[in-house]
Design an enzyme around this catalytic site. Structure first.
Site, PDB file in Angstrom:
ATOM      1  N   ASP A  43      31.441 -25.589 -15.707  1.00 21.51           N
ATOM      2  CA  ASP A  43      31.867 -26.640 -17.019  1.00 21.51           C
ATOM      3  C   ASP A  43      33.400 -26.930 -16.942  1.00 21.51           C
ATOM      4  O   ASP A  43      34.179 -26.673 -17.779  1.00 21.51           O
ATOM      5  CB  ASP A  43      31.465 -26.177 -18.260  1.00 21.51           C
ATOM      6  CG  ASP A  43      31.563 -27.186 -19.445  1.00 21.51           C
ATOM      7  OD1 ASP A  43      30.847 -28.232 -18.849  1.00 21.51           O
ATOM      8  OD2 ASP A  43      31.889 -27.081 -20.406  1.00 21.51           O
ATOM      9  N   ARG A 130      32.279  -4.294 -27.388  1.00 24.38           N
ATOM     10  CA  ARG A 130      31.474  -5.472 -27.909  1.00 24.38           C
ATOM     11  C   ARG A 130      30.470  -4.776 -28.915  1.00 24.38           C
ATOM     12  O   ARG A 130      29.887  -4.019 -28.530  1.00 24.38           O
ATOM     13  CB  ARG A 130      31.127  -6.312 -26.583  1.00 24.38           C
ATOM     14  CG  ARG A 130      30.002  -7.436 -27.236  1.00 24.38           C
ATOM     15  CD  ARG A 130      30.699  -8.466 -27.599  1.00 24.38           C
ATOM     16  NE  ARG A 130      30.097  -9.733 -27.788  1.00 24.38           N
ATOM     17  CZ  ARG A 130      29.853 -10.704 -27.012  1.00 24.38           C
ATOM     18  NH1 ARG A 130      30.375 -10.555 -25.584  1.00 24.38           N
ATOM     19  NH2 ARG A 130      29.162 -11.758 -27.042  1.00 24.38           N
ATOM     20  N   ASP A 182      23.734 -21.517 -29.502  1.00 21.85           N
ATOM     21  CA  ASP A 182      22.633 -20.689 -28.975  1.00 21.85           C
ATOM     22  C   ASP A 182      21.781 -19.960 -30.185  1.00 21.85           C
ATOM     23  O   ASP A 182      20.780 -20.213 -30.049  1.00 21.85           O
ATOM     24  CB  ASP A 182      23.092 -19.516 -28.167  1.00 21.85           C
ATOM     25  CG  ASP A 182      24.210 -18.550 -28.981  1.00 21.85           C
ATOM     26  OD1 ASP A 182      24.727 -18.885 -29.671  1.00 21.85           O
ATOM     27  OD2 ASP A 182      23.710 -17.358 -28.557  1.00 21.85           O
TER      28      ASP A 182
END
Length: 408
Positions: A43, A130, A182
């Site tokens: 992208d 994370r 998402d």
């Protein structure tokens, strides 16, 4: 042409050097050649990733298919394009800064085929700090839902989806969402699926927090995040069964996603943006029935939501600073009820209801005498706030004590 078992879609935009580990993990999959294809949609990368993906495609013909497009401003458009190109029976979405365990795809496809699963949730592991909620990964499960598992806390698209489900219902990301596109997609897939399964027996998916905190969700503005959360709740309103299923999805957003935007980062926003954030939170609280699930939320989350909904940024700032400095407040006992003793509790300037601070209530002793009719009327007809005010007056105190035996 042989149909691959699974297509992995990777949307790429400036994810070097993490992209290398992502692509290597796909090359190293145990799934036999021909059963896997990887569709990479670049992208508009400008960090060398656009060259790297072409190199991997040249070195591994038949495995990688690469397309390049101008930058679209978010992951939704390249992901949609990848799905349109996918030929597999299943599709898995892999972040370009994440990676897979070597046996991940083989295990996922085998389970989906054996169980007839439309969606399979693989165990995920956080890397570099994370945060990955682990509630749903306590054991393998052939079938889970929102009322019997922590599925509402696992709504990223890091899953295996049956392609027929996606095609049949025309599932796509909303390309107007810069972040969290998402989650509405995943929620709709799970609500429309005949069977959602969980695999917890292996470390399948490694979610990486970049050292520079450059992940797209970390860079997104607070208003963009709120739009994504609202889109998720809109899908829930349209498709979830009223009651426990809908409440579980509501609680996920209002216990975590929205309150976390009303923490230290809120203090860094300018006054005008704080006002806008509060107003948007207030609209979401009203529109999506947040108060119906307040009993599932921590007191701190309820309080931040209500202060924002009232568009009281100054009081919200005080609350955030208090939590940062003191953590959990002392409990305040009022009769049999216990309340979180935040400074806002019974602050006349704010006028927040006691129920917002309620931690719990002690049960009546087993041998406590039942309330007589006068006591029931006193408690059932006279509002609690009025009873508190009346108790302060000596005449009414004597009257109340005579009515309810001193237990008013």
């Amino acid at each position: 042409m042989t149909v691959p078992d699974v297509t992995v879609v990777v949307a790429v935009h400036n994810t070097m050097p993490y992209l290398t580990a992502c692509l290597d993990s796909l090359v190293g999959q145990s799934l036999a050649p021909g059963r896997l294809e990887v569709v990479v949609v670049d992208d508009g990368s400008t960090d060398g990733g656009e060259v790297l993906v072409d190199e991997y495609a040249a070195r591994h013909p038949g495995l990688f298919r690469v397309v390049h497009q101008p930058n679209s401003g978010g992951p939704a458009a390249p992901t949609n394009r990848g799905v349109a190109l996918a030929r597999g029976r299943y599709v898995l979405f892999l972040g370009a800064d994440d990676w897979l365990g070597a046996e991940a795809l083989e295990r996922l496809v085998a389970a989906a085929d054996a169980w007839g699963s439309d969606v399979v949730v693989p165990k995920q592991v956080g890397v570099n700090g994370r945060l990955v909620p682990q509630g749903i990964f306590h054991a393998d499960a052939e079938s889970v839902g929102f009322t019997d598992s922590a599925l509402a806390w696992a709504l990223s698209d890091t899953k295996l989806f049956r392609m027929d489900l996606i095609r049949r219902h025309g599932l796509r990301r909303n390309e107007e969402l810069k972040v969290f596109s998402d989650q509405p997609f995943t929620l709709e897939a799970c609500l429309r699926a005949v069977r959602v399964s969980v695999l917890a027996d292996y470390d399948y998916y490694f979610l990486v927090l970049r050292e520079d905190r450059g992940n797209v969700t970390e860079r997104a503005s607070v208003l963009d995040r709120l739009r994504g959360i609202a889109a998720l709740q809109q899908v829930a309103d349209e498709l979830a069964d009223p009651g426990d299923e809908l409440d579980a999805i509501r609680a996920r957003s209002f216990a975590w996603d929205v309150p976390r935007l009303l923490q230290d980062g809120f203090l860094l926003l300018d006054d005008g943006l704080q006002q806008r954030v509060c107003a948007e939170v207030g609209r979401m609280v009203e529109r999506f029935g947040a108060r119906a699930v307040y009993d599932r939320l921590p007191v701190a989350a309820r309080l931040r939501l209500e202060l924002a909904a009232a568009v009281r940024p100054e009081a919200l700032r005080d609350q955030i600073r208090y939590e940062a400095a003191h953590g959990e407040p002392p409990a305040v006992a009022v009769g049999r009820r216990r309340y979180a003793g935040y400074p806002a509790f019974r602050d006349a300037r704010l006028g927040l209801p006691d129920g917002l601070f309620l931690l719990g209530e002690e049960p009546l002793p087993v041998d406590a005498p039942p309330l007589n009719l006068a006591q029931q009327l006193w408690r059932g007809v006279v509002p609690e706030q009025l009873r508190r005010g009346l108790r302060r007056h000596p005449v009414w105190r004597r009257l109340a004590n005579s009515v309810n035996g001193g237990r008013g």
